[in-house]
Scaffold this active site. Structure first.
Site, PDB file in Angstrom:
ATOM      1  N   GLY A 141      -9.655   2.157  19.670  1.00 56.45           N
ATOM      2  CA  GLY A 141     -10.006   2.047  18.427  1.00 56.45           C
ATOM      3  C   GLY A 141      -8.953   1.868  17.546  1.00 56.45           C
TER       4      GLY A 141
ATOM      5  CG  MET B 193     -10.239   8.618  24.432  1.00 57.05           C
ATOM      6  SD  MET B 193     -12.457   8.138  25.374  1.00 57.05           S
ATOM      7  CE  MET B 193     -12.561   9.728  26.182  1.00 57.05           C
ATOM      8  CD  GLU B 194      -6.921   7.864  28.065  1.00 60.02           C
ATOM      9  OE1 GLU B 194      -6.771   7.103  27.047  1.00 60.02           O
ATOM     10  OE2 GLU B 194      -8.431   7.642  28.649  1.00 60.02           O
TER      11      GLU B 194
ATOM     12  CG  ASP C  54     -13.205   0.162  20.178  1.00 62.48           C
ATOM     13  OD1 ASP C  54     -12.421   0.241  21.122  1.00 62.48           O
ATOM     14  OD2 ASP C  54     -13.351   1.221  19.120  1.00 62.48           O
TER      15      ASP C  54
ATOM     16  CD  GLU D 246      -6.503   1.206  28.953  1.00 57.57           C
ATOM     17  OE1 GLU D 246      -6.476   1.557  27.785  1.00 57.57           O
ATOM     18  OE2 GLU D 246      -6.395   2.172  29.995  1.00 57.57           O
TER      19      GLU D 246
HETATM   20  N1  SAH Z   1     -16.392   5.238  31.190  1.00 58.80           N
HETATM   21  C1  SAH Z   1     -15.592   4.290  30.565  1.00 58.80           C
HETATM   22  C2  SAH Z   1     -15.491   4.568  29.436  1.00 58.80           C
HETATM   23  C3  SAH Z   1     -14.297   4.186  29.157  1.00 58.80           C
HETATM   24  S1  SAH Z   1     -13.504   5.286  27.595  1.00 58.80           S
HETATM   25  C4  SAH Z   1     -14.208   3.447  31.571  1.00 58.80           C
HETATM   26  O1  SAH Z   1     -14.957   4.610  33.230  1.00 58.80           O
HETATM   27  O2  SAH Z   1     -13.788   2.285  31.436  1.00 58.80           O
HETATM   28  C5  SAH Z   1     -12.423   3.663  26.555  1.00 58.80           C
HETATM   29  C6  SAH Z   1     -11.098   3.980  26.536  1.00 58.80           C
HETATM   30  O3  SAH Z   1     -10.253   3.536  26.002  1.00 58.80           O
HETATM   31  C7  SAH Z   1     -10.553   5.455  26.930  1.00 58.80           C
HETATM   32  O4  SAH Z   1      -9.784   5.293  27.866  1.00 58.80           O
HETATM   33  C8  SAH Z   1      -9.380   5.374  25.660  1.00 58.80           C
HETATM   34  O5  SAH Z   1      -8.406   5.634  25.439  1.00 58.80           O
HETATM   35  C9  SAH Z   1      -9.552   3.726  25.064  1.00 58.80           C
HETATM   36  N2  SAH Z   1     -10.701   3.546  23.601  1.00 58.80           N
HETATM   37  C10 SAH Z   1     -10.550   2.508  23.282  1.00 58.80           C
HETATM   38  N3  SAH Z   1     -11.347   2.051  22.286  1.00 58.80           N
HETATM   39  C11 SAH Z   1     -12.003   3.790  22.328  1.00 58.80           C
HETATM   40  C12 SAH Z   1     -12.280   4.400  21.427  1.00 58.80           C
HETATM   41  N4  SAH Z   1     -12.825   3.619  19.789  1.00 58.80           N
HETATM   42  N5  SAH Z   1     -11.905   5.267  20.465  1.00 58.80           N
HETATM   43  C13 SAH Z   1     -11.762   6.551  21.854  1.00 58.80           C
HETATM   44  N6  SAH Z   1     -11.022   5.820  23.041  1.00 58.80           N
HETATM   45  C14 SAH Z   1     -10.969   4.301  22.726  1.00 58.80           C
END
Ligand code: SAH
Length: 227
Positions: free
Chosen positions: A77, A172-173, A196, A11
């Site tokens: 998402g 998630m942040e 997504d 990102e």
């Molecule tokens: N183990 C993976 C985890 C990625 S989690 C890694 O280290 O790459 C996905 C990331 O994209 C998170 O930081 C979140 O903020 C974002 N994200 C994208 N689509 C999401 C969704 N549908 N639900 C939650 N977070 C999502």
């Protein structure tokens, strides 16, 4: 100085390659790189996944670099048919969809102590980011962005978050960064490109589209920083 936080190096993308005189340091395992992009002093950080890393990063950035504002860039998402993959979500506010003390009478999402559910993003940042998106002709929607320690990939959970919080995107942040900024009185905004659809197809869409989406968010940020 503007603070920029991304959860993943994907990102942060090529943003740091535009930085003049970068100076790096690592604190608590998080790499902070400070420098100049265009005429703007910036400090960037890749915080890691989830609310704890995001909060740790935002608080450290504030104490160490005293940014005048923080922008969280990345992917998310979608929770609405108005936002498709590659489109941008700009936060009017952020919520924590997994904060829930409703069993003892609180409203779902209430952050006890500061006693708010929705943490408002900064109006000036919102409008300047939207102006840049318009100039670049990237479809953009402003609304509530919901964060939680969960990759949302389930139609039931998606509908719950969208309906409970009137949220347009989930990640998630952002709301952890928002909470830290709120208690420190630092203006913030969350900028996310859609990777997504947060439903049954997410696990297939995310690996394919996350890089393209992340680049879209960085493209907007670069336009903003070079204004
Ligand atoms: N183990 C993976 C985890 C990625 S989690 C890694 O280290 O790459 C996905 C990331 O994209 C998170 O930081 C979140 O903020 C974002 N994200 C994208 N689509 C999401 C969704 N549908 N639900 C939650 N977070 C999502």
């Amino acid at each position: 100085m503007i603070g920029i936080i991304a959860a993943m190096s994907l990102e942060m993308g090529h943003l740091r390659t535009h930085m003049n005189n970068p100076v790096s340091e690592t604190i608590s395992g998080i790499s902070f790189v400070r420098g100049r992009i265009g005429q703007q002093e910036v400090v960037t950080a890749v915080c890691g996944i989830g609310k704890v890393f995001a909060a740790l990063c935002a608080q450290t950035m504030i104490l160490r670099y005293a940014p005048s504002c923080i922008i969280n860039t990345g992917v998310a998402g979608t929770l609405t048919s108005e936002l498709s993959i590659g489109h941008l979500a700009v936060s009017s506010c952020v919520v924590q969809h997994d904060m829930d003390t409703s069993a003892i009478g609180d409203p779902v999402g209430l952050i006890s102590g500061i006693n708010v559910i929705e943490i408002p993003a900064d109006k000036t940042l919102i409008s300047r980011l939207c102006d840049c998106a318009n100039a670049l002709q990237i479809p953009t929607l402003t609304g509530c962005i919901a964060s939680g320690d969960q990759f949302v990939a389930n139609p039931g959970r998606k509908t719950y978050i969208a309906d409970t919080f009137s949220a347009i995107a989930c990640e998630m942040e952002g709301a952890a960064i928002g909470q830290v900024c709120y208690v420190n009185h630092i203006p913030f905004c969350v900028l996310r490109a859609i990777s997504d659809s947060a439903d049954g197809s997410s696990h297939m869409d995310y690996p394919v589209f996350s890089k393209m989406a992340a680049d879209q968010s960085v493209r907007l940020l670069l336009a903003y920083l070079n204004e």
